[in-house]
Write a protein that holds these residues in place. Structure first.
Motif, PDB file in Angstrom:
ATOM      1  N   LYS A 141       0.827  -1.217   0.000  1.00  0.00           N
ATOM      2  CA  LYS A 141       0.000   0.000   0.000  1.00  0.00           C
ATOM      3  C   LYS A 141       0.853   1.255   0.000  1.00  0.00           C
ATOM      4  CE  LYS A 141      -3.205  -2.709   2.679  1.00  0.00           C
ATOM      5  NZ  LYS A 141      -2.356  -3.604   3.472  1.00  0.00           N
ATOM      6  N   LEU A 142       0.282   2.292  -0.571  1.00  0.00           N
ATOM      7  CA  LEU A 142       0.915   3.614  -0.509  1.00  0.00           C
ATOM      8  C   LEU A 142       0.242   4.381   0.631  1.00  0.00           C
ATOM      9  CD1 LEU A 142       2.823   5.770  -1.620  1.00  0.00           C
ATOM     10  CD2 LEU A 142       0.969   6.494  -3.144  1.00  0.00           C
ATOM     11  N   THR A 143       1.021   4.639   1.678  1.00  0.00           N
ATOM     12  CA  THR A 143       0.466   5.267   2.877  1.00  0.00           C
ATOM     13  C   THR A 143       0.821   6.757   2.893  1.00  0.00           C
ATOM     14  OG1 THR A 143       0.902   3.162   3.962  1.00  0.00           O
ATOM     15  CG2 THR A 143       0.360   5.031   5.392  1.00  0.00           C
ATOM     16  N   GLY A 144      -0.161   7.586   3.237  1.00  0.00           N
ATOM     17  CA  GLY A 144      -0.011   9.042   3.123  1.00  0.00           C
ATOM     18  C   GLY A 144       1.161   9.630   3.882  1.00  0.00           C
ATOM     19  N   GLU A 145       1.503   9.015   5.021  1.00  0.00           N
ATOM     20  CA  GLU A 145       2.533   9.674   5.820  1.00  0.00           C
ATOM     21  C   GLU A 145       3.946   9.471   5.272  1.00  0.00           C
ATOM     22  OE1 GLU A 145       3.240   7.641   9.870  1.00  0.00           O
ATOM     23  OE2 GLU A 145       1.231   7.063   9.286  1.00  0.00           O
ATOM     24  N   TYR A 146       4.106   8.663   4.219  1.00  0.00           N
ATOM     25  CA  TYR A 146       5.451   8.420   3.691  1.00  0.00           C
ATOM     26  C   TYR A 146       5.789   9.244   2.460  1.00  0.00           C
ATOM     27  CZ  TYR A 146       5.096   4.643   7.003  1.00  0.00           C
ATOM     28  OH  TYR A 146       4.915   3.939   8.166  1.00  0.00           O
ATOM     29  N   PHE A 147       4.921  10.172   2.081  1.00  0.00           N
ATOM     30  CA  PHE A 147       5.300  11.080   0.984  1.00  0.00           C
ATOM     31  C   PHE A 147       4.716  12.461   1.233  1.00  0.00           C
ATOM     32  CE2 PHE A 147       1.321   9.150  -0.364  1.00  0.00           C
ATOM     33  CZ  PHE A 147       0.614  10.192  -0.930  1.00  0.00           C
ATOM     34  N   LYS A 148       5.450  13.458   0.756  1.00  0.00           N
ATOM     35  CA  LYS A 148       4.979  14.848   0.903  1.00  0.00           C
ATOM     36  C   LYS A 148       4.647  15.435  -0.458  1.00  0.00           C
ATOM     37  CE  LYS A 148       7.084  16.471   5.185  1.00  0.00           C
ATOM     38  NZ  LYS A 148       7.911  15.367   5.662  1.00  0.00           N
ATOM     39  N   LYS A 149       5.309  14.896  -1.511  1.00  0.00           N
ATOM     40  CA  LYS A 149       5.086  15.424  -2.863  1.00  0.00           C
ATOM     41  C   LYS A 149       5.193  14.274  -3.858  1.00  0.00           C
ATOM     42  CE  LYS A 149       9.896  16.982  -2.974  1.00  0.00           C
ATOM     43  NZ  LYS A 149      10.306  16.110  -1.877  1.00  0.00           N
ATOM     44  N   GLU A 150       4.777  14.546  -5.089  1.00  0.00           N
ATOM     45  CA  GLU A 150       4.754  13.500  -6.117  1.00  0.00           C
ATOM     46  C   GLU A 150       6.111  12.796  -6.257  1.00  0.00           C
ATOM     47  OE1 GLU A 150       3.521  14.933  -9.948  1.00  0.00           O
ATOM     48  OE2 GLU A 150       3.864  12.992 -10.917  1.00  0.00           O
ATOM     49  N   GLU A 151       7.170  13.580  -6.210  1.00  0.00           N
ATOM     50  CA  GLU A 151       8.519  13.019  -6.438  1.00  0.00           C
ATOM     51  C   GLU A 151       8.940  12.015  -5.363  1.00  0.00           C
ATOM     52  OE1 GLU A 151       7.887  16.385  -6.434  1.00  0.00           O
ATOM     53  OE2 GLU A 151       7.641  16.326  -8.618  1.00  0.00           O
ATOM     54  N   ASP A 152       8.256  12.030  -4.204  1.00  0.00           N
ATOM     55  CA  ASP A 152       8.630  11.087  -3.129  1.00  0.00           C
ATOM     56  C   ASP A 152       8.063   9.690  -3.379  1.00  0.00           C
ATOM     57  OD1 ASP A 152       9.698  13.280  -1.825  1.00  0.00           O
ATOM     58  OD2 ASP A 152       7.933  13.593  -0.553  1.00  0.00           O
ATOM     59  N   ILE A 153       7.040   9.591  -4.228  1.00  0.00           N
ATOM     60  CA  ILE A 153       6.280   8.333  -4.285  1.00  0.00           C
ATOM     61  C   ILE A 153       7.080   7.185  -4.905  1.00  0.00           C
ATOM     62  CG2 ILE A 153       4.219   7.221  -5.240  1.00  0.00           C
ATOM     63  CD1 ILE A 153       2.776   9.930  -4.902  1.00  0.00           C
ATOM     64  N   LYS A 171      -3.533  15.762  -4.914  1.00  0.00           N
ATOM     65  CA  LYS A 171      -2.577  16.862  -5.084  1.00  0.00           C
ATOM     66  C   LYS A 171      -1.193  16.328  -5.467  1.00  0.00           C
ATOM     67  CE  LYS A 171      -0.954  20.464  -2.186  1.00  0.00           C
ATOM     68  NZ  LYS A 171      -0.572  20.253  -0.834  1.00  0.00           N
ATOM     69  N   CYS A 172      -0.811  15.207  -4.914  1.00  0.00           N
ATOM     70  CA  CYS A 172       0.514  14.627  -5.190  1.00  0.00           C
ATOM     71  C   CYS A 172       0.478  13.658  -6.374  1.00  0.00           C
ATOM     72  CB  CYS A 172       1.032  13.905  -3.957  1.00  0.00           C
ATOM     73  SG  CYS A 172       1.303  14.979  -2.556  1.00  0.00           S
ATOM     74  N   ALA A 179     -11.717  11.481   3.235  1.00  0.00           N
ATOM     75  CA  ALA A 179     -11.866  12.737   2.493  1.00  0.00           C
ATOM     76  C   ALA A 179     -10.585  13.565   2.548  1.00  0.00           C
ATOM     77  CB  ALA A 179     -13.035  13.527   3.084  1.00  0.00           C
ATOM     78  N   HIS A 180      -9.959  13.618   3.714  1.00  0.00           N
ATOM     79  CA  HIS A 180      -8.767  14.440   3.890  1.00  0.00           C
ATOM     80  C   HIS A 180      -7.580  13.860   3.104  1.00  0.00           C
ATOM     81  CE1 HIS A 180      -5.544  16.492   5.943  1.00  0.00           C
ATOM     82  NE2 HIS A 180      -5.061  15.333   6.323  1.00  0.00           N
ATOM     83  N   LEU A 181      -7.339  12.557   3.270  1.00  0.00           N
ATOM     84  CA  LEU A 181      -6.184  11.944   2.581  1.00  0.00           C
ATOM     85  C   LEU A 181      -6.378  11.912   1.068  1.00  0.00           C
ATOM     86  CD1 LEU A 181      -5.079   8.926   4.789  1.00  0.00           C
ATOM     87  CD2 LEU A 181      -3.686  10.862   4.084  1.00  0.00           C
ATOM     88  N   PHE A 182      -7.618  11.767   0.642  1.00  0.00           N
ATOM     89  CA  PHE A 182      -7.887  11.738  -0.802  1.00  0.00           C
ATOM     90  C   PHE A 182      -7.405  13.037  -1.447  1.00  0.00           C
ATOM     91  CE2 PHE A 182     -11.135  12.125  -4.361  1.00  0.00           C
ATOM     92  CZ  PHE A 182     -10.453  11.258  -5.213  1.00  0.00           C
ATOM     93  N   GLU A 183      -7.619  14.160  -0.782  1.00  0.00           N
ATOM     94  CA  GLU A 183      -7.167  15.449  -1.330  1.00  0.00           C
ATOM     95  C   GLU A 183      -5.648  15.449  -1.461  1.00  0.00           C
ATOM     96  OE1 GLU A 183      -9.027  17.673  -2.767  1.00  0.00           O
ATOM     97  OE2 GLU A 183     -10.687  16.339  -2.256  1.00  0.00           O
ATOM     98  N   LYS A 184      -4.981  14.953  -0.444  1.00  0.00           N
ATOM     99  CA  LYS A 184      -3.511  14.904  -0.505  1.00  0.00           C
ATOM    100  C   LYS A 184      -3.043  13.991  -1.643  1.00  0.00           C
ATOM    101  CE  LYS A 184       0.642  13.498   1.885  1.00  0.00           C
ATOM    102  NZ  LYS A 184       1.353  13.200   3.119  1.00  0.00           N
ATOM    103  N   PHE A 185      -3.659  12.811  -1.771  1.00  0.00           N
ATOM    104  CA  PHE A 185      -3.263  11.862  -2.817  1.00  0.00           C
ATOM    105  C   PHE A 185      -3.472  12.478  -4.199  1.00  0.00           C
ATOM    106  CE2 PHE A 185      -2.431   7.406  -1.218  1.00  0.00           C
ATOM    107  CZ  PHE A 185      -2.268   7.766   0.112  1.00  0.00           C
TER     108      PHE A 185
END
Ligand code: SF4
Ligand code: SF4
Length: 374
Positions: free
Chosen positions: A80-92, A126-127, A118-124
């Motif tokens: 899984k790709l977990t939200g806390e392990y990336f801040k921007k697209e390039e981290d993924i 955006k990145c 809802a909150h994490l979806f926005e981050k995903f």
């Protein structure tokens, strides 16, 4: 069983590797290897991990106990790709590569956008996490892209509308949460089916709660055909159309043997069994227990500054409600708070509530725990 949407899934029961047996701080890899072998020998092939499980040790156990010991054709592996392990697209992508390496594989069969709300979806979005996952699929590093989901049904509707390419949805589904207003198992299930998506089930035994039953509930299940309490919970979840895979976070060989005994030749619950689990659900709901699934997200990565063992405290409180004995008071004082924070030490920072997939009001609940035990 009906034709599988993913024919590579050999059966409808998977090994969730988030609550592995431990030797102190280390995974008991000898026991996990035996569990893996038994699972595969009995015709099962689906394994599920995530980087956060046991603080990264689950992925390493996958490599040591599964991928280094079995041919890649013998198993399917979900990560899984977990939200806390990336801040921007390039981290993924770099993070994804570390996951492949940690697990000792060169592709994942399923890659899930983890714990979407809802909150994490926005981050995903955006990145560009979804787009990156779809690209990884085109490159053959991921066979299928899906999500795991923890929010209200309307949020799932939005996600599946915006990303119809999602192939599978993992949801929390068990007989106690079926009509629960915060988990919304039934409504979430219905939205996924409306979008034509197959499902993966997590928490079929509600973090173990449906194994440690109150007396009134035990009597109801004891009057059936002698199956274990876990068996009714797992078979319940697997009885619904579209449930491709039910995951169980097995913690020892005995649990695995029990699960294999009834999932090897799966039979859906019959009407008498369905009626019984409905009654058990009514017993649970009448107790007003804290619906914590012991996922441990709130205490991983140093979320709690005063080191409160939140899930253990809620479990302690629930057990006191169920069993009504003094044992839990002893356990609270001598074990849970001997070298960790007490419930009353909570400084109300709210860090735990931000990551709780069950949306529990942890600060308020800890006040109740303090009232009960301190
Ligand atoms: S709100 Fe309390 S329990 Fe939660 S992380 Fe902060 S101090 Fe810990
Ligand atoms: S309180 Fe929430 S985040 Fe913490 S273990 Fe329970 S369900 Fe998980």
């Amino acid at each position: 069983m009906a034709d599988r949407v993913f024919p590579e899934m050999k059966k409808n029961f998977g090994f969730g590797m988030m609550r592995l047996p431990m030797n102190g701080e280390a995974v008991d890899t000898e026991q996990v290897s035996k569990m893996v072998d038994l699972f595969i020998e009995n015709g099962f092939n689906y394994f599920d991990t995530a980087h956060g499980y046991i603080n990264g040790l689950s992925e390493l156990a996958v490599r040591e106990c599964l991928s280094s010991r079995h041919d890649r054709s013998e198993y399917l592996l979900t990560n899984k790709l977990t939200g806390e392990y990336f801040k921007k697209e390039e981290d993924i992508r770099p993070f994804f590569e570390t996951q492949l390496k940690a697990c000792g594989v060169d592709y994942f069969d399923f890659y899930l956008m983890h714990a979407q709300n809802a909150h994490l979806f926005e981050k995903f979005k955006k990145c560009r996490a979804y787009e990156t996952a779809f690209d990884l699929k085109k490159e053959g590093k991921v066979r299928h892209v899906g999500i795991s989901f923890h929010d209200q049904a309307s949020v799932l509707d939005q996600i599946l509308t915006e990303y119809p390419e999602i192939e599978i949805v993992q949801i929390q589904f068990n007989y106690v949460d079926y009509e629960d207003e915060s988990v919304q198992s039934r409504k979430v299930y219905e939205v996924a089916r409306k979008h034509g998506k197959p499902l993966l089930v997590m928490e079929p035994v509600k973090g173990g709660s449906l194994v440690n039953l109150p007396d009134d509930a035990r009597k109801i299940l004891d009057d059936l055909n002698g199956g274990s309490y876990a068996s009714y919970a797992v078979r319940y979840a697997a009885s619904f159309d579209g449930m491709e895979m039910v995951l169980s976070g097995m913690s020892n060989l005995e649990q695995m043997q029990d699960n294999i005994s009834y999932m090897k030749d799966f039979k859906p619950l019959d009407q008498r069994e369905m009626d019984a689990v409905k009654k058990v659900s009514d017993v649970f709901n009448s107790l007003g227990m804290i619906p914590c699934t012991a996922c441990h997200y709130c205490i991983e990565e140093n979320h709690c500054p005063v080191n409160i063992l939140i899930p253990n405290m809620f479990d302690c409180m629930n057990k006191k409600m169920i069993f009504k004995t003094w044992n839990q008071d002893f356990y609270y004082k001598e074990v849970l708070t001997a070298s960790n924070g007490k419930a009353s030490d909570c400084v109300k920072c709210g860090g735990c509530e931000k990551v709780c997939p069950q949306h529990l009001e942890i600060r308020d609940l800890l006040e109740k725990v303090a009232q009960e035990f301190e």
